[in-house]
Design a protein around this motif. Structure first.
Motif, PDB file in Angstrom:
ATOM      1  N   MET A   1      38.437  36.596  43.588  1.00  0.00           N
ATOM      2  CA  MET A   1      36.986  36.367  43.571  1.00  0.00           C
ATOM      3  C   MET A   1      36.523  36.198  42.126  1.00  0.00           C
ATOM      4  O   MET A   1      36.858  36.988  41.254  1.00  0.00           O
ATOM      5  CB  MET A   1      36.276  37.535  44.237  1.00  0.00           C
ATOM      6  CG  MET A   1      34.762  37.480  44.155  1.00  0.00           C
ATOM      7  SD  MET A   1      34.023  36.193  45.193  1.00  0.00           S
ATOM      8  CE  MET A   1      34.163  36.952  46.817  1.00  0.00           C
ATOM      9  N   SER A   2      35.733  35.163  41.870  1.00  0.00           N
ATOM     10  CA  SER A   2      35.121  34.957  40.572  1.00  0.00           C
ATOM     11  C   SER A   2      33.747  35.606  40.558  1.00  0.00           C
ATOM     12  O   SER A   2      33.160  35.888  41.607  1.00  0.00           O
ATOM     13  CB  SER A   2      35.002  33.462  40.271  1.00  0.00           C
ATOM     14  OG  SER A   2      36.264  32.840  40.320  1.00  0.00           O
ATOM     15  N   THR A   3      33.227  35.846  39.373  1.00  0.00           N
ATOM     16  CA  THR A   3      31.932  36.504  39.235  1.00  0.00           C
ATOM     17  C   THR A   3      30.965  35.600  38.498  1.00  0.00           C
ATOM     18  O   THR A   3      31.322  35.016  37.463  1.00  0.00           O
ATOM     19  CB  THR A   3      32.073  37.835  38.472  1.00  0.00           C
ATOM     20  OG1 THR A   3      32.943  38.708  39.212  1.00  0.00           O
ATOM     21  CG2 THR A   3      30.718  38.507  38.292  1.00  0.00           C
ATOM     22  N   ALA A   4      29.743  35.481  39.036  1.00  0.00           N
ATOM     23  CA  ALA A   4      28.673  34.733  38.377  1.00  0.00           C
ATOM     24  C   ALA A   4      27.556  35.701  38.015  1.00  0.00           C
ATOM     25  O   ALA A   4      27.078  36.450  38.876  1.00  0.00           O
ATOM     26  CB  ALA A   4      28.142  33.632  39.276  1.00  0.00           C
ATOM     27  N   ILE A   5      27.166  35.715  36.746  1.00  0.00           N
ATOM     28  CA  ILE A   5      26.071  36.551  36.270  1.00  0.00           C
ATOM     29  C   ILE A   5      24.832  35.673  36.201  1.00  0.00           C
ATOM     30  O   ILE A   5      24.765  34.736  35.394  1.00  0.00           O
ATOM     31  CB  ILE A   5      26.400  37.161  34.899  1.00  0.00           C
ATOM     32  CG1 ILE A   5      27.658  38.035  34.999  1.00  0.00           C
ATOM     33  CG2 ILE A   5      25.217  37.969  34.372  1.00  0.00           C
ATOM     34  CD1 ILE A   5      28.175  38.511  33.656  1.00  0.00           C
ATOM     35  N   LEU A   6      23.871  35.958  37.051  1.00  0.00           N
ATOM     36  CA  LEU A   6      22.639  35.177  37.125  1.00  0.00           C
ATOM     37  C   LEU A   6      21.613  35.818  36.195  1.00  0.00           C
ATOM     38  O   LEU A   6      21.169  36.945  36.425  1.00  0.00           O
ATOM     39  CB  LEU A   6      22.128  35.158  38.562  1.00  0.00           C
ATOM     40  CG  LEU A   6      21.287  33.958  39.010  1.00  0.00           C
ATOM     41  CD1 LEU A   6      22.054  32.660  38.816  1.00  0.00           C
ATOM     42  CD2 LEU A   6      20.878  34.116  40.460  1.00  0.00           C
TER      43      LEU A   6
ATOM     44  N   GLY B   1      32.524  30.453  45.885  1.00  0.00           N
ATOM     45  CA  GLY B   1      33.471  31.555  45.742  1.00  0.00           C
ATOM     46  C   GLY B   1      33.107  32.580  44.700  1.00  0.00           C
ATOM     47  O   GLY B   1      33.960  33.394  44.313  1.00  0.00           O
ATOM     48  N   PHE B   2      31.859  32.597  44.235  1.00  0.00           N
ATOM     49  CA  PHE B   2      31.443  33.554  43.214  1.00  0.00           C
ATOM     50  C   PHE B   2      30.775  34.770  43.843  1.00  0.00           C
ATOM     51  O   PHE B   2      30.019  34.652  44.816  1.00  0.00           O
ATOM     52  CB  PHE B   2      30.453  32.901  42.236  1.00  0.00           C
ATOM     53  CG  PHE B   2      31.089  31.960  41.257  1.00  0.00           C
ATOM     54  CD1 PHE B   2      31.629  32.425  40.070  1.00  0.00           C
ATOM     55  CD2 PHE B   2      31.149  30.594  41.526  1.00  0.00           C
ATOM     56  CE1 PHE B   2      32.215  31.551  39.167  1.00  0.00           C
ATOM     57  CE2 PHE B   2      31.730  29.714  40.629  1.00  0.00           C
ATOM     58  CZ  PHE B   2      32.260  30.196  39.437  1.00  0.00           C
ATOM     59  N   ASP B   3      31.070  35.922  43.270  1.00  0.00           N
ATOM     60  CA  ASP B   3      30.331  37.140  43.560  1.00  0.00           C
ATOM     61  C   ASP B   3      29.144  37.165  42.599  1.00  0.00           C
ATOM     62  O   ASP B   3      29.341  37.245  41.378  1.00  0.00           O
ATOM     63  CB  ASP B   3      31.229  38.359  43.352  1.00  0.00           C
ATOM     64  CG  ASP B   3      30.484  39.671  43.554  1.00  0.00           C
ATOM     65  OD1 ASP B   3      29.484  39.673  44.282  1.00  0.00           O
ATOM     66  OD2 ASP B   3      30.907  40.688  42.953  1.00  0.00           O
ATOM     67  N   VAL B   4      27.926  37.065  43.116  1.00  0.00           N
ATOM     68  CA  VAL B   4      26.740  36.900  42.274  1.00  0.00           C
ATOM     69  C   VAL B   4      26.159  38.257  41.896  1.00  0.00           C
ATOM     70  O   VAL B   4      25.948  39.121  42.765  1.00  0.00           O
ATOM     71  CB  VAL B   4      25.673  36.049  42.987  1.00  0.00           C
ATOM     72  CG1 VAL B   4      24.444  35.878  42.107  1.00  0.00           C
ATOM     73  CG2 VAL B   4      26.255  34.691  43.373  1.00  0.00           C
TER      74      VAL B   4
ATOM     75  N   ALA C   1      39.338  41.756  33.839  1.00  0.00           N
ATOM     76  CA  ALA C   1      39.868  40.810  32.848  1.00  0.00           C
ATOM     77  C   ALA C   1      40.554  39.610  33.487  1.00  0.00           C
ATOM     78  O   ALA C   1      40.623  38.539  32.891  1.00  0.00           O
ATOM     79  CB  ALA C   1      40.830  41.529  31.905  1.00  0.00           C
ATOM     80  N   GLY C   2      41.075  39.766  34.693  1.00  0.00           N
ATOM     81  CA  GLY C   2      41.807  38.675  35.325  1.00  0.00           C
ATOM     82  C   GLY C   2      40.953  37.731  36.139  1.00  0.00           C
ATOM     83  O   GLY C   2      41.494  36.870  36.845  1.00  0.00           O
ATOM     84  N   GLN C   3      39.630  37.858  36.068  1.00  0.00           N
ATOM     85  CA  GLN C   3      38.743  37.006  36.862  1.00  0.00           C
ATOM     86  C   GLN C   3      38.028  35.973  36.003  1.00  0.00           C
ATOM     87  O   GLN C   3      37.759  36.201  34.830  1.00  0.00           O
ATOM     88  CB  GLN C   3      37.675  37.857  37.568  1.00  0.00           C
ATOM     89  CG  GLN C   3      38.174  38.652  38.752  1.00  0.00           C
ATOM     90  CD  GLN C   3      37.027  39.308  39.505  1.00  0.00           C
ATOM     91  OE1 GLN C   3      35.860  39.041  39.225  1.00  0.00           O
ATOM     92  NE2 GLN C   3      37.366  40.163  40.464  1.00  0.00           N
TER      93      GLN C   3
ATOM     94  N   THR D   1      31.055  28.837  31.850  1.00  0.00           N
ATOM     95  CA  THR D   1      32.086  29.636  32.504  1.00  0.00           C
ATOM     96  C   THR D   1      33.304  29.775  31.614  1.00  0.00           C
ATOM     97  O   THR D   1      33.542  28.946  30.729  1.00  0.00           O
ATOM     98  CB  THR D   1      32.503  29.001  33.844  1.00  0.00           C
ATOM     99  OG1 THR D   1      33.415  29.871  34.526  1.00  0.00           O
ATOM    100  CG2 THR D   1      33.179  27.654  33.635  1.00  0.00           C
ATOM    101  N   ALA D   2      34.071  30.838  31.884  1.00  0.00           N
ATOM    102  CA  ALA D   2      35.307  31.080  31.142  1.00  0.00           C
ATOM    103  C   ALA D   2      36.356  31.616  32.097  1.00  0.00           C
ATOM    104  O   ALA D   2      36.069  32.471  32.946  1.00  0.00           O
ATOM    105  CB  ALA D   2      35.080  32.062  30.007  1.00  0.00           C
ATOM    106  N   GLN D   3      37.575  31.117  31.971  1.00  0.00           N
ATOM    107  CA  GLN D   3      38.705  31.687  32.671  1.00  0.00           C
ATOM    108  C   GLN D   3      39.208  32.891  31.885  1.00  0.00           C
ATOM    109  O   GLN D   3      38.819  33.107  30.738  1.00  0.00           O
ATOM    110  CB  GLN D   3      39.800  30.642  32.846  1.00  0.00           C
ATOM    111  CG  GLN D   3      39.378  29.472  33.734  1.00  0.00           C
ATOM    112  CD  GLN D   3      40.552  28.724  34.297  1.00  0.00           C
ATOM    113  OE1 GLN D   3      41.323  29.282  35.073  1.00  0.00           O
ATOM    114  NE2 GLN D   3      40.691  27.455  33.926  1.00  0.00           N
ATOM    115  N   PRO D   4      40.105  33.704  32.480  1.00  0.00           N
ATOM    116  CA  PRO D   4      40.546  34.931  31.803  1.00  0.00           C
ATOM    117  C   PRO D   4      41.035  34.710  30.371  1.00  0.00           C
ATOM    118  O   PRO D   4      40.741  35.531  29.494  1.00  0.00           O
ATOM    119  CB  PRO D   4      41.676  35.428  32.712  1.00  0.00           C
ATOM    120  CG  PRO D   4      41.280  34.961  34.074  1.00  0.00           C
ATOM    121  CD  PRO D   4      40.635  33.618  33.857  1.00  0.00           C
TER     122      PRO D   4
END
Length: 648
Positions: A1-6, A24-27, A45-47, A82-85
């Motif tokens: 699961m990826s995370t999005a900070i709104l 697929g983001f956890d908001v 760190a792995g998301q 966005t950034a990958q790990p």
């Protein structure tokens, strides 16, 4: 699961939360700067993590392109970053700078940010720094806990660029991505979103931008819908790639029956396999499911399908009393050498700058011809790309005989190879670009030099430095021509091919004794491939016993796989095959010498058995090491790549 900070509270009626969750983001909501920093630190760190402005208005596919493409560690569109790990640290540092109120991009209008990303759609608002509580241009930093009213994501993206970690900014075309700061601008943005069909844009972008005539007009108009059908059912590009391989293998088995019904079924199934081959790439682009393993499977299976089909045709012809194994092997040799020409030329010029890439008169003429519509398609068809080639093979298989099919294939590929190679030679002779160290290393890896030529090259280095610049391709051509011609023109089992092979070892060493930076040094790998494959073909044909040519076909197929695998590793910015593997299978000169020595020492029947053993040994070594490498790279999180496929 990826995370999005709104960042900030979503505007009533906004679909941003639902869009992010569908991707697929956890908001998580960050109403102020302190909360945004805290939430970023809490993401594992792995998301993958994304920072998105709550006022964002745009198409869901714009968010998909900007926030989910696995090929880029950092990416941004207006209102989102966005950034990958692997790039999390850079994102954290950029957020610290952006929230500390540094001058970088703090007062940059959102319209300008949108313009730099190539975004079209409604004009973004003039001020992204907000009003009360925000940071004015050149003003003091907003204190911790201040309400976020500026486009923090855009300031983070600008800070990343200033730090030298420039994020990828996808070309959104007609898609909308903007951050309006007043109701009127928001209404205009929503109207612009409604005016563009998000799904139509997504479908269109799933098709490769540059492709052959047959693929563009006969396959892609409907295969894109098949790709969407696969995406909606959760199928992956690798599964479609595997289905394409299985279909082609069934086609080869049908051809091997030697019956007219079998040949017709083989032609139909080969075309079906090509449709699936187009679909897997379109599915990858449609759903942004790129991976290192997927690119390798797609490229490798393309070669396996075609060469397995050649073998099926040869088996089918043999059932009817017509031995066409020499033609099948010749077709594989010619096609593989064509690809090596493509790979070598492209790698030799991969690092050319825009200032030197098209400085030759040949390149200028090519650009002029491309400006005339019909010449573009004519030139693409002349080189017999995979779509046109497979269509021709399928039709001829169904309507004629394997022998006629191979004759047409050999003539077409020979003409295409002459056309493309001549153009590249002229371009190389007249362009001003210089080869880089990276290009020279890539060409050295493609040469596949074994221990014999490697040690001789060390001895010949002083001599090679004093020779003219054209020495490398010249001696590679002469040595290769000598061993191939001797194997073809002298009787089987004689000593002359052995002497020619020893000369070939010497000329091969001289060809690679200095860095391959000459204007025509990219011809060295193709010359070496033609020499090795051609010698095996000539000796097997000269043996004149059943089983020799099929065994030679297997040996060349195994070695060709090794050479293709080397190319795909270089393209994926991975190391070339390990030195122990190159030494274990002898290098090109060691294998050539071994084959001619076996032909001199053994009877024709024993030679066929020896070729079979050698083919099995080489295939096992290269396949096991290759599979180990690519699976390990995939599991180790190697950067995702997407191979657009060879034009030929």
């Amino acid at each position: 699961m990826s995370t999005a900070i709104l960042t900030g509270q979503p505007v009533p009626g906004s679909s941003i939360e639902a869009d992010l969750r569908s991707l697929g983001f956890d908001v998580r909501i960050a109403p102020d700067t302190a909360t945004a920093g805290t939430l970023l630190a809490e993401v594992p760190a792995g998301q993958r993590v994304a920072v998105v402005d709550a006022r964002f208005v745009g198409h869901e596919h714009a968010l998909r392109l900007g926030l989910t493409d696995p090929r880029f560690p950092l990416a941004a569109i207006p209102g989102a970053v966005t950034a990958q790990p692997a790039a999390r640290q850079a994102l954290s540092l950029a957020m610290d700078r952006a929230t500390a109120g540094e001058d970088t991009a703090v007062s940059e209008p959102a319209a300008e940010v949108a313009e730099t990303t190539g975004t079209t759609g409604p004009a973004a608002p003039e001020a992204v720094t907000g009003d009360a509580g925000g940071t004015a241009s050149g003003g003091a930093p907003a204190p911790a806990g201040t309400t976020l009213t500026g486009a923090l994501s855009d300031r983070i993206a600008a800070a990343l660029s200033a730090d030298g970690s420039d994020p990828h900014r996808p070309d959104l075309g007609s898609l909308v991505a903007t951050v309006p700061d007043d109701p009127q601008a928001r209404n205009e943005a929503r109207q612009a979103v409604a005016a563009v069909d998000d799904e139509a844009v997504r479908l269109k972008s799933a098709v490769k931008a540059r492709d052959g005539f047959f693929t563009t007009y006969c396959i892609s108009p409907y295969s894109r819908y098949l790709a969407r059908w696969c995406a909606r059912r959760g199928l992956t590009p690798n599964q479609v790639t595997t289905a394409s391989l299985l279909t082609a293998l069934i086609a080869a088995a049908c051809a091997a029956t030697g019956t007219r019904a079998g040949f017709v079924a083989a032609g139909v199934l080969l075309l079906a396999s090509f449709v699936l081959d187009c679909t897997d790439g379109q599915l990858a682009r449609y759903s942004l499911q790129y991976s290192t393993l997927g690119a390798w499977l797609d490229a490798t299976f393309d070669r396996a399908k075609e060469y397995a089909y050649y073998a099926g045709l040869a088996l089918g012809a043999a059932r009817g009393g017509d031995d066409v194994w020499a033609l099948a092997l010749g077709a594989m040799v010619l096609q593989t050498c064509r690809h090596v020409v493509d790979f070598s030329f492209n790698e030799a010029n991969a690092d050319s700058t825009a200032a030197t890439a098209d400085t030759s008169p040949t390149a200028a003429l090519s650009s002029k011809l491309d400006s005339v519509g019909w010449t573009v398609w004519a030139r693409r068809m002349i080189v017999l790309p995979i779509g046109e080639r497979w269509a021709m093979i399928a039709v001829l298989t169904a309507l004629t005989t394997p022998r006629i099919t191979f004759y047409a294939l050999l003539i077409g590929c020979a003409f295409a190879a002459t056309y493309t190679t001549a153009g590249r030679v002229l371009r190389s002779l007249t362009r001003k670009a210089r080869r880089t160290d990276r290009a020279a290393r890539a060409l050295a890896d493609l040469a596949d030099t074994g221990p014999l030529a490697e040690r001789l090259a060390e001895v010949l280095k002083p001599t090679a430095r004093r020779l003219p610049g054209f020495t490398a391709p010249a001696v590679a051509l002469l040595g290769g021509a000598a061993v191939t011609a001797t194997a073809a023109l002298t009787g089987f089992g004689g000593p002359w091919p052995v002497l020619a092979a020893l000369l070939y070892v010497l000329t091969s060493a001289l060809a690679v004794a200095r860095p391959l930076k000459g204007s025509l040094d990219w011809l060295v790998p193709p010359f070496l491939r033609a020499a090795e494959y051609g010698t095996v073909l000539a000796l097997a044909a000269g043996a004149g016993v059943n089983g020799a040519l099929p065994a030679a076909y297997g040996l060349v197929a195994a070695v060709a796989y090794h050479h293709y695998d080397t190319v795909y590793r270089i393209r994926g910015d991975a190391d070339a095959p390990p030195p122990w593997l190159v030494r274990a299978i002898g290098g090109h000169e060691g294998r050539t010498l071994a084959v001619v020595v076996l032909a001199a020492l053994l009877t024709a029947s024993q030679f066929a058995v020896a070729l079979t053993v050698l083919a099995v040994a080489v295939a096992l070594l290269v396949l096991l090491e290759s599979i180990r490498f690519w699976v390990a790279a995939h599991r180790g999180g190697a950067p995702a790549v997407h191979d657009e496929g060879e034009p030929a």
